[in-house]
Design a protein around this motif. Structure first.
Motif, PDB file in Angstrom:
ATOM      1  N   SER A 187       8.761  34.092  54.933  1.00 29.76           N
ATOM      2  CA  SER A 187       9.766  33.567  54.146  1.00 29.76           C
ATOM      3  C   SER A 187       9.310  33.624  52.794  1.00 29.76           C
ATOM      4  O   SER A 187       7.899  33.455  52.382  1.00 29.76           O
ATOM      5  CB  SER A 187      10.615  32.504  54.377  1.00 29.76           C
ATOM      6  OG  SER A 187       9.685  31.284  54.256  1.00 29.76           O
ATOM      7  N   GLY A 188      10.157  33.487  51.528  1.00 27.29           N
ATOM      8  CA  GLY A 188       9.691  33.274  50.192  1.00 27.29           C
ATOM      9  C   GLY A 188       9.782  34.822  49.345  1.00 27.29           C
ATOM     10  O   GLY A 188       9.056  35.635  50.170  1.00 27.29           O
ATOM     11  N   GLU A 189       9.933  34.686  48.375  1.00 27.82           N
ATOM     12  CA  GLU A 189       9.638  35.574  47.322  1.00 27.82           C
ATOM     13  C   GLU A 189       8.374  35.460  46.456  1.00 27.82           C
ATOM     14  O   GLU A 189       8.327  34.517  46.089  1.00 27.82           O
ATOM     15  CB  GLU A 189      11.087  35.865  46.497  1.00 27.82           C
ATOM     16  CG  GLU A 189      12.342  36.292  46.860  1.00 27.82           C
ATOM     17  CD  GLU A 189      12.103  37.743  48.102  1.00 27.82           C
ATOM     18  OE1 GLU A 189      11.349  38.594  47.458  1.00 27.82           O
ATOM     19  OE2 GLU A 189      12.536  37.634  48.926  1.00 27.82           O
ATOM     20  N   ALA A 190       7.485  36.369  46.582  1.00 24.12           N
ATOM     21  CA  ALA A 190       6.280  36.178  45.773  1.00 24.12           C
ATOM     22  C   ALA A 190       6.663  35.900  44.275  1.00 24.12           C
ATOM     23  O   ALA A 190       7.280  36.492  43.522  1.00 24.12           O
ATOM     24  CB  ALA A 190       5.559  37.504  45.988  1.00 24.12           C
ATOM     25  N   ALA A 191       5.723  34.749  43.871  1.00 21.56           N
ATOM     26  CA  ALA A 191       6.000  34.244  42.506  1.00 21.56           C
ATOM     27  C   ALA A 191       4.963  33.447  42.285  1.00 21.56           C
ATOM     28  O   ALA A 191       4.193  32.902  43.018  1.00 21.56           O
ATOM     29  CB  ALA A 191       7.363  33.621  42.222  1.00 21.56           C
ATOM     30  N   LEU A 192       4.874  32.909  40.998  1.00 20.11           N
ATOM     31  CA  LEU A 192       3.624  32.369  40.596  1.00 20.11           C
ATOM     32  C   LEU A 192       3.902  30.844  40.960  1.00 20.11           C
ATOM     33  O   LEU A 192       4.840  30.366  40.599  1.00 20.11           O
ATOM     34  CB  LEU A 192       3.621  32.212  39.081  1.00 20.11           C
ATOM     35  CG  LEU A 192       3.192  33.404  38.219  1.00 20.11           C
ATOM     36  CD1 LEU A 192       3.221  33.492  36.648  1.00 20.11           C
ATOM     37  CD2 LEU A 192       2.119  34.276  38.992  1.00 20.11           C
ATOM     38  N   GLY A 193       2.929  30.249  41.730  1.00 24.71           N
ATOM     39  CA  GLY A 193       2.850  28.980  42.159  1.00 24.71           C
ATOM     40  C   GLY A 193       2.186  28.055  41.556  1.00 24.71           C
ATOM     41  O   GLY A 193       2.623  26.806  41.649  1.00 24.71           O
ATOM     42  N   ASP A 194       1.260  28.471  40.897  1.00 29.89           N
ATOM     43  CA  ASP A 194       0.393  27.456  40.067  1.00 29.89           C
ATOM     44  C   ASP A 194      -0.397  28.183  39.019  1.00 29.89           C
ATOM     45  O   ASP A 194      -0.114  29.213  38.816  1.00 29.89           O
ATOM     46  CB  ASP A 194      -0.581  26.698  41.183  1.00 29.89           C
ATOM     47  CG  ASP A 194      -1.463  27.528  41.662  1.00 29.89           C
ATOM     48  OD1 ASP A 194      -1.689  28.742  41.282  1.00 29.89           O
ATOM     49  OD2 ASP A 194      -1.994  27.398  42.705  1.00 29.89           O
ATOM     50  N   ASP A 195      -1.104  27.404  38.443  1.00 37.11           N
ATOM     51  CA  ASP A 195      -1.901  28.184  37.252  1.00 37.11           C
ATOM     52  C   ASP A 195      -3.116  28.865  37.508  1.00 37.11           C
ATOM     53  O   ASP A 195      -3.851  29.395  36.806  1.00 37.11           O
ATOM     54  CB  ASP A 195      -2.239  26.985  36.024  1.00 37.11           C
ATOM     55  CG  ASP A 195      -3.126  25.858  36.573  1.00 37.11           C
ATOM     56  OD1 ASP A 195      -3.634  26.030  37.838  1.00 37.11           O
ATOM     57  OD2 ASP A 195      -3.498  25.133  35.884  1.00 37.11           O
ATOM     58  N   GLU A 196      -3.361  29.074  38.833  1.00 38.70           N
ATOM     59  CA  GLU A 196      -4.435  30.042  39.221  1.00 38.70           C
ATOM     60  C   GLU A 196      -4.288  31.262  39.398  1.00 38.70           C
ATOM     61  O   GLU A 196      -5.105  31.971  39.437  1.00 38.70           O
ATOM     62  CB  GLU A 196      -5.098  29.232  40.722  1.00 38.70           C
ATOM     63  CG  GLU A 196      -5.667  27.885  40.690  1.00 38.70           C
ATOM     64  CD  GLU A 196      -5.859  27.576  42.068  1.00 38.70           C
ATOM     65  OE1 GLU A 196      -6.293  28.385  42.792  1.00 38.70           O
ATOM     66  OE2 GLU A 196      -5.667  26.544  42.346  1.00 38.70           O
ATOM     67  N   THR A 197      -2.897  31.709  39.018  1.00 36.75           N
ATOM     68  CA  THR A 197      -2.564  33.091  39.187  1.00 36.75           C
ATOM     69  C   THR A 197      -1.832  33.383  38.223  1.00 36.75           C
ATOM     70  O   THR A 197      -0.865  32.846  37.616  1.00 36.75           O
ATOM     71  CB  THR A 197      -1.646  33.073  40.594  1.00 36.75           C
ATOM     72  OG1 THR A 197      -2.268  32.652  41.617  1.00 36.75           O
ATOM     73  CG2 THR A 197      -1.132  34.557  40.922  1.00 36.75           C
ATOM     74  N   LEU A 198      -2.116  34.829  37.493  1.00 34.48           N
ATOM     75  CA  LEU A 198      -1.424  35.210  36.529  1.00 34.48           C
ATOM     76  C   LEU A 198      -0.062  36.034  36.616  1.00 34.48           C
ATOM     77  O   LEU A 198       0.792  36.150  36.149  1.00 34.48           O
ATOM     78  CB  LEU A 198      -2.294  36.189  35.632  1.00 34.48           C
ATOM     79  CG  LEU A 198      -3.630  35.282  35.023  1.00 34.48           C
ATOM     80  CD1 LEU A 198      -4.503  36.230  34.411  1.00 34.48           C
ATOM     81  CD2 LEU A 198      -3.049  34.315  34.176  1.00 34.48           C
ATOM     82  N   GLU A 199      -0.253  36.698  37.781  1.00 35.42           N
ATOM     83  CA  GLU A 199       0.783  37.633  38.220  1.00 35.42           C
ATOM     84  C   GLU A 199       0.791  38.034  39.936  1.00 35.42           C
ATOM     85  O   GLU A 199      -0.363  37.807  40.583  1.00 35.42           O
ATOM     86  CB  GLU A 199       0.397  39.039  37.570  1.00 35.42           C
ATOM     87  CG  GLU A 199       1.370  40.284  37.763  1.00 35.42           C
ATOM     88  CD  GLU A 199       0.690  41.208  36.933  1.00 35.42           C
ATOM     89  OE1 GLU A 199       1.643  42.440  36.973  1.00 35.42           O
ATOM     90  OE2 GLU A 199      -0.078  41.281  36.213  1.00 35.42           O
ATOM     91  N   VAL A 200       1.979  38.380  40.554  1.00 33.11           N
ATOM     92  CA  VAL A 200       1.707  38.601  42.063  1.00 33.11           C
ATOM     93  C   VAL A 200       2.304  39.780  42.221  1.00 33.11           C
ATOM     94  O   VAL A 200       3.323  40.314  41.456  1.00 33.11           O
ATOM     95  CB  VAL A 200       2.491  37.297  42.982  1.00 33.11           C
ATOM     96  CG1 VAL A 200       1.807  36.198  42.784  1.00 33.11           C
ATOM     97  CG2 VAL A 200       3.938  37.221  42.501  1.00 33.11           C
ATOM     98  N   ALA A 201       2.052  40.581  43.266  1.00 26.76           N
ATOM     99  CA  ALA A 201       2.507  41.784  43.777  1.00 26.76           C
ATOM    100  C   ALA A 201       2.272  41.969  45.385  1.00 26.76           C
ATOM    101  O   ALA A 201       1.272  41.842  45.824  1.00 26.76           O
ATOM    102  CB  ALA A 201       1.879  42.818  42.538  1.00 26.76           C
ATOM    103  N   TRP A 202       3.329  42.913  45.700  1.00 26.51           N
ATOM    104  CA  TRP A 202       3.202  43.260  47.102  1.00 26.51           C
ATOM    105  C   TRP A 202       2.664  44.767  47.028  1.00 26.51           C
ATOM    106  O   TRP A 202       3.315  45.374  46.018  1.00 26.51           O
ATOM    107  CB  TRP A 202       4.500  43.367  47.723  1.00 26.51           C
ATOM    108  CG  TRP A 202       4.962  42.172  48.342  1.00 26.51           C
ATOM    109  CD1 TRP A 202       5.870  41.325  47.715  1.00 26.51           C
ATOM    110  CD2 TRP A 202       4.526  41.341  49.432  1.00 26.51           C
ATOM    111  NE1 TRP A 202       5.954  40.024  48.443  1.00 26.51           N
ATOM    112  CE2 TRP A 202       5.441  40.026  49.426  1.00 26.51           C
ATOM    113  CE3 TRP A 202       3.532  41.499  50.422  1.00 26.51           C
ATOM    114  CZ2 TRP A 202       5.063  38.995  50.590  1.00 26.51           C
ATOM    115  CZ3 TRP A 202       3.352  40.625  51.620  1.00 26.51           C
ATOM    116  CH2 TRP A 202       4.247  39.401  51.571  1.00 26.51           C
TER     117      TRP A 202
END
Length: 161
Positions: free
Chosen positions: A114-129
């Motif tokens: 579940s969940g939609e890929a999104a920034l969860g913290d400051d370790e990541t700039l961008e998310v993608a499938w």
């Protein structure tokens, strides 16, 4: 990337000398987006490169728990580990501050829950499938191997000798 408190404590004793740590990587597959499964990636804030979600196993934590926690913290997605795909001892890494680490890396094949890929913290700039057969161009050789092994349909874990 923030350094876990237990690593900071170890560094007080060993300085910049090599630390052997256990790391996990998740190859997260999602099958509901089309004929080809998609794989989840995050673009790292420390080097700007695309990567599979990963993290360090905390003292007392099970590696499968770590992989679930890291994916949710970094990319806002809940996963279920399906199998351990790959065990490797990675080459040493020297960080800009001179700290040296060598990771025993455990790669898990995971299923999106579940969940939609999104920034969860400051370790990541961008998310993608991305389609499983189309990884980011800047994915490094270690990550490409993790991906390839996790995408195989065999159930046995691969390890180097």
């Amino acid at each position: 990337m923030p350094v876990p408190a237990f690593v900071l404590e170890l560094r007080r004793s060993v300085g910049h000398d090599p630390l052997f740590l256990t790391g996990v990587t998740a190859v997260v597959l999602r099958d509901d987006a089309g004929p080809t499964p998609s794989v989840l990636y995050g673009r790292r804030s420390d080097n700007g490169l695309w990567a599979l979600p990963s993290g360090i196993v905390e003292p007392g934590e099970q590696p499968a728990t770590t992989v679930v926690r890291e994916v949710e913290e970094e990319l806002s997605v809940v996963v279920e580990p399906e199998r351990l795909a790959l065990v490797t001892s990675d080459p040493p890494i020297t960080y800009p501050n001179g700290d040296v680490c060598r990771f025993v890396s455990l790669t898990f094949r995971c299923r999106w829950v579940s969940g939609e890929a999104a920034l969860g913290d400051d370790e990541t700039l961008e998310v993608a499938w991305r389609p499983a057969d189309d990884p980011p161009a800047d994915l490094d050789v270690l990550q490409r191997r993790r991906l390839a092994v996790a995408l195989t349909e065999g159930s046995a874990c691969v390890f180097d000798r």
